[in-house]
Design a protein around this motif. Structure first.
Motif, mmCIF file in Angstrom:
data_model
loop_
_atom_site.group_PDB
_atom_site.id
_atom_site.type_symbol
_atom_site.label_atom_id
_atom_site.label_comp_id
_atom_site.label_asym_id
_atom_site.label_seq_id
_atom_site.Cartn_x
_atom_site.Cartn_y
_atom_site.Cartn_z
ATOM 1 N N TYR A 78 0.853 -1.178 0.000
ATOM 2 C CA TYR A 78 0.000 0.000 0.000
ATOM 3 C C TYR A 78 0.895 1.234 0.000
ATOM 4 C CZ TYR A 78 -3.314 -3.484 1.628
ATOM 5 O OH TYR A 78 -4.085 -4.612 1.750
ATOM 6 N N TYR A 110 -3.265 4.014 -2.060
ATOM 7 C CA TYR A 110 -3.825 3.019 -2.969
ATOM 8 C C TYR A 110 -2.979 1.759 -2.883
ATOM 9 C CZ TYR A 110 -0.208 5.157 -5.801
ATOM 10 O OH TYR A 110 0.977 5.670 -6.228
ATOM 11 N N HIS A 118 -9.804 -2.948 -6.132
ATOM 12 C CA HIS A 118 -9.365 -1.562 -6.238
ATOM 13 C C HIS A 118 -9.519 -0.967 -4.850
ATOM 14 C CE1 HIS A 118 -9.280 -1.710 -10.563
ATOM 15 N NE2 HIS A 118 -10.457 -2.316 -10.522
ATOM 16 N N TYR A 120 -8.723 2.446 -2.471
ATOM 17 C CA TYR A 120 -8.307 3.838 -2.374
ATOM 18 C C TYR A 120 -8.623 4.346 -0.981
ATOM 19 C CZ TYR A 120 -8.093 3.585 -7.398
ATOM 20 O OH TYR A 120 -7.780 3.217 -8.676
#
Length: 183
Positions: A78, A110, A118, A120
């Protein structure tokens, strides 16, 4: 991000440094690595910043970009990118240097692993600052521990389908020793 890095390199050249101990502007770089955290995995930290002397002697205002990578770098990681501003107080006694302060700012994070997920995260982070080291008229070498604290909005559509929610609150935290050079 490349423009910010270029700006941090060019500002000291544009404004210059004075010969005195109380310099108007200082450029700082730090980097650190921790091989293992409890649930996070490895931690890599890098920082580039600009410090400007404040009105009171010994006080500085700091503008910084922080990069933190956490995880198992071989399989997943990350990335946290943070722009921060803060204040710190420094003490110099001979060649001994120490400082205490706090930076705060916004981060964007992210994941660096493959599809179908995905991930975020956008939020607010704080960076306590405590360093000790060696100084002379032109250079400061110091040691500290990077410990960001923050929380923000977390969005992961892949996991949202499993848990049937569309947002989470996700925290930021990683402990990493670092070495800093200030000019």
């Amino acid at each position: 991000m490349k423009r910010l890095t270029c700006l941090l390199f060019l500002l000291p050249i544009c404004f210059g440094f004075s010969q005195e101990n109380e310099r108007e502007l200082r450029l700082e770089f730090s980097a650190g690595y921790s091989p293992s955290q409890f649930f996070i995995g490895e931690v890599l930290h890098a920082n580039a910043g600009l410090s400007r002397s404040a009105k009171k002697p010994g006080w500085y205002t700091n503008y910084a970009y922080h990069f933190t990578r956490t995880g198992s770098f071989s399989t997943y990681s990350y990335d946290y990118h943070t722009l921060s501003i803060g204040k710190f107080r420094e003490w110099n006694k001979g060649h001994f240097y120490s400082c205490l302060g706090l930076n705060a700012g916004m981060y964007l994070a992210y994941e660096q692993f493959s599809e179908p997920y995905h991930w975020y995260n956008v939020g607010i982070a704080a960076f306590p600052r405590g360093e000790i080291g060696w100084t002379n008229d032109r250079l400061i070498l110091s040691f500290g521990v990077h410990f960001p604290i923050g929380f923000g909005y977390y969005d992961n559509p892949g996991m949202d389908e499993v848990y049937q929610r569309n947002y989470w609150l996700k925290g930021l935290g990683a402990l990493s020793p670092y070495l800093k050079v200030q000019f």
